[in-house]
Design an enzyme around this catalytic site. Sequence first.
Site, PDB file in Angstrom:
ATOM      1  N   SER A 147       0.798  -1.278  -0.059  1.00  0.00           N
ATOM      2  CA  SER A 147      -0.015  -0.032  -0.091  1.00  0.00           C
ATOM      3  C   SER A 147       0.773   1.240  -0.009  1.00  0.00           C
ATOM      4  O   SER A 147       1.756   1.370   0.704  1.00  0.00           O
ATOM      5  CB  SER A 147      -0.987  -0.026   1.285  1.00  0.00           C
ATOM      6  OG  SER A 147      -1.695   1.148   1.563  1.00  0.00           O
ATOM      7  N   LYS A 173      -1.017  -0.868  -4.550  1.00  0.00           N
ATOM      8  CA  LYS A 173      -2.292  -0.336  -4.129  1.00  0.00           C
ATOM      9  C   LYS A 173      -1.823   1.237  -3.881  1.00  0.00           C
ATOM     10  O   LYS A 173      -0.911   1.500  -3.041  1.00  0.00           O
ATOM     11  CB  LYS A 173      -2.753  -0.781  -3.030  1.00  0.00           C
ATOM     12  CG  LYS A 173      -3.717   0.095  -1.820  1.00  0.00           C
ATOM     13  CD  LYS A 173      -4.698  -0.557  -1.164  1.00  0.00           C
ATOM     14  CE  LYS A 173      -4.993  -0.112   0.142  1.00  0.00           C
ATOM     15  NZ  LYS A 173      -5.456  -0.936   1.345  1.00  0.00           N
ATOM     16  N   LYS A 175      -2.759   5.012  -2.732  1.00  0.00           N
ATOM     17  CA  LYS A 175      -4.133   5.746  -1.712  1.00  0.00           C
ATOM     18  C   LYS A 175      -4.282   6.990  -2.579  1.00  0.00           C
ATOM     19  O   LYS A 175      -3.496   7.585  -3.133  1.00  0.00           O
ATOM     20  CB  LYS A 175      -3.191   6.127  -0.198  1.00  0.00           C
ATOM     21  CG  LYS A 175      -3.174   5.086   0.610  1.00  0.00           C
ATOM     22  CD  LYS A 175      -4.295   4.566   1.161  1.00  0.00           C
ATOM     23  CE  LYS A 175      -3.901   3.597   2.226  1.00  0.00           C
ATOM     24  NZ  LYS A 175      -5.270   3.116   2.958  1.00  0.00           N
ATOM     25  N   ASP A 200      -7.274   3.033  -3.147  1.00  0.00           N
ATOM     26  CA  ASP A 200      -8.189   2.958  -1.862  1.00  0.00           C
ATOM     27  C   ASP A 200      -8.167   4.555  -1.370  1.00  0.00           C
ATOM     28  O   ASP A 200      -7.300   5.211  -1.237  1.00  0.00           O
ATOM     29  CB  ASP A 200      -7.173   2.252  -0.574  1.00  0.00           C
ATOM     30  CG  ASP A 200      -7.731   1.997   0.619  1.00  0.00           C
ATOM     31  OD1 ASP A 200      -9.007   2.615   0.870  1.00  0.00           O
ATOM     32  OD2 ASP A 200      -7.145   1.608   1.574  1.00  0.00           O
ATOM     33  N   GLU A 225     -11.366   0.883  -3.663  1.00  0.00           N
ATOM     34  CA  GLU A 225     -11.519   0.380  -2.201  1.00  0.00           C
ATOM     35  C   GLU A 225     -12.159   1.628  -1.501  1.00  0.00           C
ATOM     36  O   GLU A 225     -11.567   2.696  -1.495  1.00  0.00           O
ATOM     37  CB  GLU A 225     -10.198  -0.051  -1.669  1.00  0.00           C
ATOM     38  CG  GLU A 225     -10.205  -0.504  -0.213  1.00  0.00           C
ATOM     39  CD  GLU A 225      -8.780  -1.065   0.581  1.00  0.00           C
ATOM     40  OE1 GLU A 225      -8.078  -1.124  -0.331  1.00  0.00           O
ATOM     41  OE2 GLU A 225      -8.868  -1.154   1.578  1.00  0.00           O
ATOM     42  N   ASP A 250     -13.965  -1.979   2.508  1.00  0.00           N
ATOM     43  CA  ASP A 250     -13.198  -2.002   3.577  1.00  0.00           C
ATOM     44  C   ASP A 250     -13.717  -1.824   4.822  1.00  0.00           C
ATOM     45  O   ASP A 250     -14.490  -2.369   5.358  1.00  0.00           O
ATOM     46  CB  ASP A 250     -11.754  -1.124   3.311  1.00  0.00           C
ATOM     47  CG  ASP A 250     -10.688  -1.382   4.699  1.00  0.00           C
ATOM     48  OD1 ASP A 250     -11.042  -2.052   5.586  1.00  0.00           O
ATOM     49  OD2 ASP A 250      -9.570  -0.847   4.555  1.00  0.00           O
ATOM     50  N   LYS A 274     -10.332  -7.556   7.103  1.00  0.00           N
ATOM     51  CA  LYS A 274      -9.333  -7.293   7.937  1.00  0.00           C
ATOM     52  C   LYS A 274      -9.902  -7.933   9.390  1.00  0.00           C
ATOM     53  O   LYS A 274     -10.921  -7.601  10.024  1.00  0.00           O
ATOM     54  CB  LYS A 274      -9.237  -6.099   8.499  1.00  0.00           C
ATOM     55  CG  LYS A 274      -8.404  -5.310   7.018  1.00  0.00           C
ATOM     56  CD  LYS A 274      -8.365  -3.636   7.309  1.00  0.00           C
ATOM     57  CE  LYS A 274      -7.728  -2.756   6.455  1.00  0.00           C
ATOM     58  NZ  LYS A 274      -7.953  -1.421   6.618  1.00  0.00           N
ATOM     59  N   GLY A 302      -4.337  -4.768   5.471  1.00  0.00           N
ATOM     60  CA  GLY A 302      -3.254  -4.602   6.631  1.00  0.00           C
ATOM     61  C   GLY A 302      -3.786  -3.654   7.499  1.00  0.00           C
ATOM     62  O   GLY A 302      -4.248  -2.504   6.996  1.00  0.00           O
TER      63      GLY A 302
HETATM   64  O1  SMG Z   1      -0.448  -2.935   6.707  1.00  0.00           O
HETATM   65  O2  SMG Z   1       0.213  -2.603   4.749  1.00  0.00           O
HETATM   66  C1  SMG Z   1      -0.511  -2.298   5.435  1.00  0.00           C
HETATM   67  C2  SMG Z   1      -1.319  -1.113   5.547  1.00  0.00           C
HETATM   68  C3  SMG Z   1      -2.202  -1.231   4.459  1.00  0.00           C
HETATM   69  O3  SMG Z   1      -3.214   0.962   3.628  1.00  0.00           O
HETATM   70  C4  SMG Z   1      -3.295  -0.204   4.327  1.00  0.00           C
HETATM   71  N1  SMG Z   1      -4.127   0.026   5.276  1.00  0.00           N
HETATM   72  O4  SMG Z   1      -7.447   1.468   4.463  1.00  0.00           O
HETATM   73  O5  SMG Z   1      -6.600  -0.514   4.155  1.00  0.00           O
HETATM   74  C5  SMG Z   1      -6.426   0.707   4.481  1.00  0.00           C
HETATM   75  C6  SMG Z   1      -5.157   0.905   5.464  1.00  0.00           C
HETATM   76  C7  SMG Z   1      -5.597   1.173   6.802  1.00  0.00           C
HETATM   77  C8  SMG Z   1      -4.418   1.603   7.701  1.00  0.00           C
HETATM   78  S1  SMG Z   1      -3.991   3.376   7.328  1.00  0.00           S
HETATM   79  C9  SMG Z   1      -3.183   3.966   8.692  1.00  0.00           C
HETATM   80 MG    MG Z   2      -8.495   0.411   2.997  1.00  0.00          MG
END
Ligand code: SMG
Ligand code: MG
Length: 381
Positions: A147, A173, A175, A200, A225, A250, A274, A302
């Site tokens: 991510s 991925k 953001k 995402d 996402e 999510d 998750k 994650g």
């Molecule tokens: O653990 O690789 C990881 C983070 C993956 O982007 C990630 N998580 O919305 O999916 C999501 C985010 C939530 C955590 S953001 C602090």
């Molecule tokens: Mg997410």
Amino acid sequence: MRIRSVELRTLRLPLVSPFTTSFGTETERQALLVAVHATIPGADGRTTKATGWGECVAGSTPLYSSEYVGGALEVIQRFLVPRLFEAQQFDQLSAETAAETLSAVKGHRMAKAALEMALLDATLRARGESFAHYLGAVRDRVPAGVSVGIQDSIPQLLDTVASYLDAGYVRIKLKIKPGWDIEPVRSVRERFGDIPLQVDANAAYTLGDAAHLRRLDEFDLLLIEQPLAEDDLYQHARLAERMRTPMCLDESVVSAQAAAVAITLGAAAVINIKAGRVGGYLEARRIHDLARAHGIAVWCGGMIETGLGRGANAALAALPGFTLPGDISGSDRFYLQDVTEPFVIKDGHIAVPTGPGLGVEPIPEILDEFTVSRVAISSPR
Ligand code: SMG
Ligand code: MG
């Protein structure tokens, strides 16, 4: 089983680089770890002592979801652990029934999940069974996705993505948020071609942005996402009708029940699972089963976990319905120093732990080095 004591540890772990999402920037992770010191009856009538570890995935602020570390600490001490102690007085405590035991407490799924994870770990360690075997894993390694946070500039984004591709990550991925969406995605596509790519939004848009979001369709993304708010299941279904890019949820999927509604409404073609968000690995597995029965693809999300949660996620992602790469990176994606032996990427994959329980445990000196607070709760006799 009987719990002798529960230990709650808060850690502050610096991140190797700031991680920016639509809701803010993190430079460190506040990790809440739970150790359950338990006595577990065996099949032969003898009892075994085992310590089980759980990780609470709540963030330090209630910005991803309503939960946060300080709130989780409070609810675990005041409301959850006392209920587990009460159940064990009647010999009714087990990892499998913990969620039901805690169900009178509304919400607080990440806090509950951490306790269930610790109880599962203790139980499985006592019987010498791995988390992966217990959950029903069918693979010994899982593909590693990464991510990529919001960057300061497109050149910086391209450098960051290039370094992850060089490290072997099999899926990227990005953001996104309003003002950082079409152009970053276009640039990554133009520079890296046909790589498995998804985005995402962490709930940063509204249905009014449908015409804008639809512009992402030309980039052949694996999925988008959580573009809309957590409680906007209906609007996600409407948006899904207006886009070709598969809709993935999510934040909205907080339980198997929510997953059932999302699937029925047509709000999710894909689900990010998750365990923390849904109240534990057992509920996570139920969502996997439900989605699989409906032909809905799932992947493992994650929450910047330490090696404890990372190992458990790898075990979950090894179930047969996890057909898309997860946000399961090597430990070094976030941490210079993980609290367990680090997970490393090999040929684009992370190995699923095979030892008893989680198959990994915190290294005591490292745990102490990063611990900023400790609470111990002993069972009343
Ligand atoms: O653990 O690789 C990881 C983070 C993956 O982007 C990630 N998580 O919305 O999916 C999501 C985010 C939530 C955590 S953001 C602090
Ligand atoms: Mg997410």
